[in-house]
Design a protein around this motif. Sequence first.
Motif, PDB file in Angstrom:
ATOM      1  N   ARG A  24      32.321  44.394  37.014  1.00  0.00           N
ATOM      2  CA  ARG A  24      33.184  43.718  36.199  1.00  0.00           C
ATOM      3  C   ARG A  24      34.423  43.485  36.902  1.00  0.00           C
ATOM      4  O   ARG A  24      35.680  43.508  36.169  1.00  0.00           O
ATOM      5  N   SER A  25      34.357  43.195  38.114  1.00  0.00           N
ATOM      6  CA  SER A  25      35.630  42.865  38.933  1.00  0.00           C
ATOM      7  C   SER A  25      36.086  41.555  39.458  1.00  0.00           C
ATOM      8  O   SER A  25      36.843  41.455  40.289  1.00  0.00           O
ATOM      9  N   ARG A  58      36.787  40.008  35.638  1.00  0.00           N
ATOM     10  CA  ARG A  58      37.797  41.208  35.294  1.00  0.00           C
ATOM     11  C   ARG A  58      38.186  41.213  33.895  1.00  0.00           C
ATOM     12  O   ARG A  58      38.552  42.321  33.344  1.00  0.00           O
ATOM     13  N   THR A  59      38.586  39.937  33.429  1.00  0.00           N
ATOM     14  CA  THR A  59      39.047  40.043  31.968  1.00  0.00           C
ATOM     15  C   THR A  59      38.601  38.772  31.267  1.00  0.00           C
ATOM     16  O   THR A  59      37.966  38.044  31.885  1.00  0.00           O
ATOM     17  N   ARG A  69      36.765  37.687  40.102  1.00  0.00           N
ATOM     18  CA  ARG A  69      37.643  36.591  39.844  1.00  0.00           C
ATOM     19  C   ARG A  69      37.128  35.388  39.402  1.00  0.00           C
ATOM     20  O   ARG A  69      36.045  35.074  39.523  1.00  0.00           O
ATOM     21  N   ARG A  88      43.162  46.492  31.730  1.00  0.00           N
ATOM     22  CA  ARG A  88      43.500  45.224  32.133  1.00  0.00           C
ATOM     23  C   ARG A  88      43.900  44.309  31.302  1.00  0.00           C
ATOM     24  O   ARG A  88      44.555  43.356  31.293  1.00  0.00           O
TER      25      ARG A  88
END
Length: 645
Positions: free
Chosen positions: A49-50, A270-271, A52, A621
Amino acid sequence: MDPSYQKHFAVADYVIFAVLLAASMGIGLYHALSGGRQRTTQEFLMADRSMRCLPVSLSLIATFQSAVAIIGVPAEIYTHGTQYWFIGCAYILGLFIPAHVFIPVLYRLRLSSTYQYLEMRFSKAVRICGTLTFIFQTVIYMGLCVYTPAFALNAVTGFELWGAVLATGLVCTLYTTMGGLKAVIWTDVFQTVVMFAGQLAVIVVGVQQTGGVSEVWRKVREGNRISALDLNPDPTERHTFWTLGVGGIFLMLSLYGVNQAQVQRYLSARTEKEAVRSCYMVFPSLQLALALSCVMGLVMFARYCGEDPSDKLGTSSKDAMVIYFVMDMLQGLPGLPGLFIACLFSAALSTISSAFNSLATVTMEDLIKPHFPTMTEARATLLSKALAMSYGLLCLAMAYITHLMGDSVLQVALKIFGMVGGPILGLFCLGMFFPWANSTGALAGLGAGLALAFWVGVGSIVTRSSSTRPLPPCRAVLLSDNTTTAIHTALLNVTLRYAGSTVLSFDCGHFASKSSLSLFFSQPSGLKRFYSLSYMWYSAFNCFTVILIGLIISFLTGPMKEEDLTPGTVYPLLGKLLCFLPEHLKKKLCCVTPLGHTLSAQQRPSQNKESNGLVFPREDRTSQEETDTFFPEAHTPLVEHETTV
């Protein structure tokens, strides 16, 4: 194929094709040996889950832009004109709705498989049915994606059919198995660039060799390939503004809203904000991809003026015509034919690698982990890799079955792909937008949707009512006599129904055919008209069938109560639409269930929560402000539930 028409690769073309495969393998090896080395299911299936937004958005495009689309859209424009281009209108809502409805709901639930949602909202049985439906759909489609470009290439160049199939399938299987989702996403980025470069090279050289932009424009206008806005509301018309611009929205939602291959990319971001941004970034790229494919079809028409390729190529496949055009245009330019073939196989690789990874994910998360909750992380990761490899080999087997069935299976497989996506979309819409829908209603709705979808789809194939006549070649309207031209124009505006597989042609005032025809001007009636529903309406029709049957059965068996709903699984659509009603009525209709927020740092348990054996990492985050952007009225915290029964 007639040997005199066969084109051949130069050494430079083989080198470029080999570089594509080697680069894809290299990316897979890099991610297999770097970072966490794919030792956990979280890294292998979800890229930690990293990711971009830029690589995620390019991967979303590559997954959608299959080899079938790259050679199918130009063939469509060449044969029927630019009406298909209006599907670009569907991209607006087709991406806006997932960005602001599906992504927030699914991202905040911290899922790995899209179908975990169905268990949280309904029951384990609904989850398993949804998973099996997706597996069936994807296994059929990925065999098609491998075989189609290999077959077209073989028909034109004599390039070894099974050499291309095996090279594509095995390379894709290896880098997906070794590098996990990170390798799939980054190879998609590389392959997207190759796709755009290949198409652009063909268009630039094609326009130049045809005589320039003005000459291309003159020929496509005289050939009646520039289509006006067709507002005919008849749902049996194959392509109109309504079938493409409205029916296409539901097709896009089934792909970008609930399809595991696409949703898995959102969830790897990521988010939540990055996931939404990646969805927005897809829009201009999809429009560019559509424009390149359509312009390529127009240039192809300007070059050949609508010739029927079957005599030259020994096959009636319009896909082979696209490859023939490319090889004809680029024959004297070493390396450029190889670049387009690399573009074509990049599309195939990106689609099937996404399929392998998503199939491994849903099989692991939905069918295996619930039955083995104590499985160690190392064993789960090893099993996930074995699943990815197994699906890769199954893909090759499906390509072989496609080969045995012949050309017609391509159309059949595409219809099956459309028929299955609609009921799955309907199942998710039923759960997200209608709080009182229960598990029994969901199962009944899915069953009814699939049954009706296959009834219409198979009926249309058997009766061949969905076939359409191609537009005539450009010489049809190159007439000096105004009266004759007027007669031809009138004839072109008449929908002609005929029996048999036929190619029509106009020439100097004569209307002829290559086989005996039975022409008549009446519309089909009864079941035959029902079967003639445009394939672009399949997703919408099947989606509404699932929702309608699901709601009826839910009310008959006892609607679900608000207190029984898992927080965060319902989007307050009805609450927003019925904002004019008093609060007590909205409460009675169960329309006020808010979408849950992620837990705050104070509310989190000290240990990371596990669901079906998958460890959810901390989400420090994601800020509260970011979450409030989408649902400012939602204030109920998300309660995490175990999804293992």
